[in-house]
Motif scaffolding. Structure first.
Motif, PDB file in Angstrom:
ATOM      1  N   LEU A  78       0.769  -1.325  -0.045  1.00 21.16           N
ATOM      2  CA  LEU A  78      -0.131   0.329  -0.067  1.00 21.16           C
ATOM      3  C   LEU A  78       0.955   1.309   0.214  1.00 21.16           C
ATOM      4  N   GLU A  79       1.878   1.233   0.636  1.00 18.38           N
ATOM      5  CA  GLU A  79       2.772   2.375   0.756  1.00 18.38           C
ATOM      6  C   GLU A  79       3.309   2.825  -0.449  1.00 18.38           C
ATOM      7  N   ALA A  80       3.742   1.537  -1.454  1.00 23.35           N
ATOM      8  CA  ALA A  80       4.457   1.520  -2.667  1.00 23.35           C
ATOM      9  C   ALA A  80       3.359   2.082  -3.860  1.00 23.35           C
ATOM     10  N   MET A  81       2.258   1.882  -3.607  1.00 29.18           N
ATOM     11  CA  MET A  81       1.162   2.326  -4.331  1.00 29.18           C
ATOM     12  C   MET A  81       0.830   3.750  -3.936  1.00 29.18           C
ATOM     13  N   ALA A  82       0.954   4.053  -2.794  1.00 24.94           N
ATOM     14  CA  ALA A  82       0.736   5.600  -2.566  1.00 24.94           C
ATOM     15  C   ALA A  82       1.676   6.514  -3.077  1.00 24.94           C
ATOM     16  N   ARG A  83       2.853   5.767  -3.066  1.00 29.50           N
ATOM     17  CA  ARG A  83       4.160   6.725  -3.373  1.00 29.50           C
ATOM     18  C   ARG A  83       4.127   6.633  -4.857  1.00 29.50           C
ATOM     19  N   ALA A  84       3.755   5.863  -5.617  1.00 27.70           N
ATOM     20  CA  ALA A  84       3.617   5.785  -7.075  1.00 27.70           C
ATOM     21  C   ALA A  84       2.609   6.524  -7.615  1.00 27.70           C
ATOM     22  N   SER A  85       1.488   6.927  -6.850  1.00 25.55           N
ATOM     23  CA  SER A  85       0.440   7.513  -7.319  1.00 25.55           C
ATOM     24  C   SER A  85       0.659   9.026  -6.674  1.00 25.55           C
ATOM     25  N   GLY A  86       1.433   9.100  -6.016  1.00 28.94           N
ATOM     26  CA  GLY A  86       1.599  10.589  -5.403  1.00 28.94           C
ATOM     27  C   GLY A  86       0.707  10.911  -4.422  1.00 28.94           C
ATOM     28  N   THR A  87       0.325   9.979  -3.465  1.00 26.78           N
ATOM     29  CA  THR A  87      -0.819  10.068  -2.545  1.00 26.78           C
ATOM     30  C   THR A  87      -0.179  10.019  -1.126  1.00 26.78           C
ATOM     31  N   PRO A  88      -0.288  11.193  -0.437  1.00 34.24           N
ATOM     32  CA  PRO A  88       0.028  11.027   1.025  1.00 34.24           C
ATOM     33  C   PRO A  88      -0.545   9.836   1.830  1.00 34.24           C
ATOM     34  N   ALA A  89       0.252   8.980   2.539  1.00 36.86           N
ATOM     35  CA  ALA A  89      -0.169   8.044   3.355  1.00 36.86           C
ATOM     36  C   ALA A  89       0.646   7.873   4.482  1.00 36.86           C
ATOM     37  N   PRO A  90       0.509   9.060   5.433  1.00 33.05           N
ATOM     38  CA  PRO A  90       1.403   8.864   6.558  1.00 33.05           C
ATOM     39  C   PRO A  90       1.089   7.799   7.607  1.00 33.05           C
ATOM     40  N   LEU A  91      -0.203   7.556   7.763  1.00 36.59           N
ATOM     41  CA  LEU A  91      -0.641   6.590   8.729  1.00 36.59           C
ATOM     42  C   LEU A  91      -0.051   5.108   8.330  1.00 36.59           C
ATOM     43  N   VAL A  92      -0.337   4.958   6.788  1.00 33.56           N
ATOM     44  CA  VAL A  92       0.329   3.820   6.511  1.00 33.56           C
ATOM     45  C   VAL A  92       1.755   3.515   6.699  1.00 33.56           C
ATOM     46  N   SER A  93       2.478   4.543   6.225  1.00 29.49           N
ATOM     47  CA  SER A  93       4.046   4.621   6.292  1.00 29.49           C
ATOM     48  C   SER A  93       4.581   4.608   7.750  1.00 29.49           C
ATOM     49  N   ALA A  94       3.685   5.307   8.582  1.00 24.34           N
ATOM     50  CA  ALA A  94       4.240   5.075  10.142  1.00 24.34           C
ATOM     51  C   ALA A  94       3.965   3.796  10.809  1.00 24.34           C
ATOM     52  N   ALA A  95       2.885   3.283  10.245  1.00 28.55           N
ATOM     53  CA  ALA A  95       2.426   1.853  10.978  1.00 28.55           C
ATOM     54  C   ALA A  95       3.936   0.772  10.241  1.00 28.55           C
ATOM     55  N   LEU A  96       3.857   0.992   9.056  1.00 30.39           N
ATOM     56  CA  LEU A  96       5.071   0.099   8.402  1.00 30.39           C
ATOM     57  C   LEU A  96       6.484   0.219   9.033  1.00 30.39           C
ATOM     58  N   HIS A  97       6.567   1.374   9.352  1.00 32.59           N
ATOM     59  CA  HIS A  97       7.957   1.873   9.839  1.00 32.59           C
ATOM     60  C   HIS A  97       8.293   1.128  11.414  1.00 32.59           C
ATOM     61  N   VAL A  98       6.897   1.543  12.067  1.00 31.71           N
ATOM     62  CA  VAL A  98       6.917   1.069  13.676  1.00 31.71           C
ATOM     63  C   VAL A  98       7.150  -0.437  13.693  1.00 31.71           C
ATOM     64  N   LEU A  99       6.369  -1.192  12.729  1.00 33.98           N
ATOM     65  CA  LEU A  99       6.506  -2.635  12.868  1.00 33.98           C
ATOM     66  C   LEU A  99       7.901  -3.165  12.328  1.00 33.98           C
TER      67      LEU A  99
END
Length: 311
Positions: free
Chosen positions: A261-282
């Motif tokens: 999901l983070e990769a799709m957000a990045r590729a589409s230029g969509t901010p996804a701070p919660l997804v990125s934070a969840a991934l990095h915390v885990l």
């Protein structure tokens, strides 16, 4: 119909049993044999789908698929690139193939491998598997719920209508069309549900639900940015299965789902701070990286660009 189910974990085994209940001739294959070594010619289930179901257990991938008219793939994302490459070499004819669940863009990767051999089967991705299941201490598969409806997206897009019919025939449940495999990959809720369960602070009322809704809002924004609007809502996806599943999702699968999901957000230029934070915390807590998503790492840039462009 002759059906091969690849993956003998609780979900794959439950789908094999459900297909048997529907009267199909089912072969079950496990990459390492752990899910099938205790089976003879019968698969036992209990719960909402109770019985003993006559199946074949295949010793290898070629024997599992050689006569199949339909193939259901229920494998974790990390296992898919290597197995899909083997599957493309083992396929005889062009059976319809369903990924349950979508595992990111796994159908696009199989399309890539199959096209290199000069043929393209009809490929579909289920947003959710038809059954919630776990495995009891005695090895029996416990089916805790059947979904009241399913969603499927096809590759190519024009295949979706036929794959709706196939999925209904396989599992006997109502099926709604999604636009394509990217819509199915974005809809798949497992990683968001598990991330919310892990990260929500204990003792705070409704914390899991609020965090899940926040993560899902970012998923919806990615869908809108890529032209995949009207994705099934996260509340329906959870409530229709009877609430949060008892079976916990492996952390590596949760991490892979968030990385997708983070990769799709990045590729589409969509901010996804919660997804990125969840991934990095885990990742920090586990002491390992979960990205890139294994399927995306093996997928050539062209197919991904076409999907993100709506093609």
């Amino acid at each position: 119909m002759r059906v091969a189910v690849l993956g003998a974990g609780p979900s794959g085994s439950a789908m094999a049993a459900l297909a048997c209940w529907r009267g199909h001739d089912v072969t079950l294959w496990s990459p390492r044999g752990g899910g099938t070594r205790h089976l003879g010619h019968e698969l036992a289930t209990r719960g909402v789908l109770e019985g003993s179901w006559r199946i074949r257990v295949a010793a290898d991938l070629w024997r599992a698929t050689e006569t199949a008219e339909a193939i259901v793939i229920a494998l974790p994302p990390v296992a898919q690139p290597a197995i899909l490459q083997r599957l493309a070499s083992a396929l005889v004819g062009t059976p319809d193939i369903l990924f349950a669940p979508a595992a990111g863009l796994a159908p696009a990767l199989l399309h890539q491998f199959a096209a290199a051999r000069g043929f393209v089967p009809r490929l579909g991705a289920l947003a959710v598997p038809p059954a919630l299941a776990g495995r009891g201490a005695d090895g029996v598969v416990e089916v805790t719920a059947l979904r009241p409806r399913l969603w499927v997206g096809g590759q190519p897009r024009e295949a979706t209508a036929g794959l709706v019919v196939l999925t209904e025939r396989l599992f006997g449940l109502p099926v709604e069309p999604l636009g394509d495999i990217l819509a199915a990959g974005l809809t798949e809720p497992g990683a968001l549900v598990e991330a919310a369960r892990i990260l929500a602070p204990p003792g705070v009322a409704h914390a899991v639900g609020r965090l899940l809704l926040g993560l899902a809002a970012e998923r919806d924004a990615v869908g809108a940015a890529t032209g995949r609007t009207g994705l099934p809502g996260i509340a329906a996806l959870v409530t229709e299965q009877g609430g949060l599943p008892a079976e916990r999702r492996p952390l590596t699968e949760t991490g892979a789902g968030l990385a997708f999901l983070e990769a799709m957000a990045r590729a589409s230029g969509t901010p996804a701070p919660l997804v990125s934070a969840a991934l990095h915390v885990l990742e920090t807590a586990a002491g390992e990286r979960f990205g890139p998503h294994p399927v995306l790492a093996a997928l050539e840039p062209g197919p991904l660009a076409r999907l993100l462009g709506g093609g």
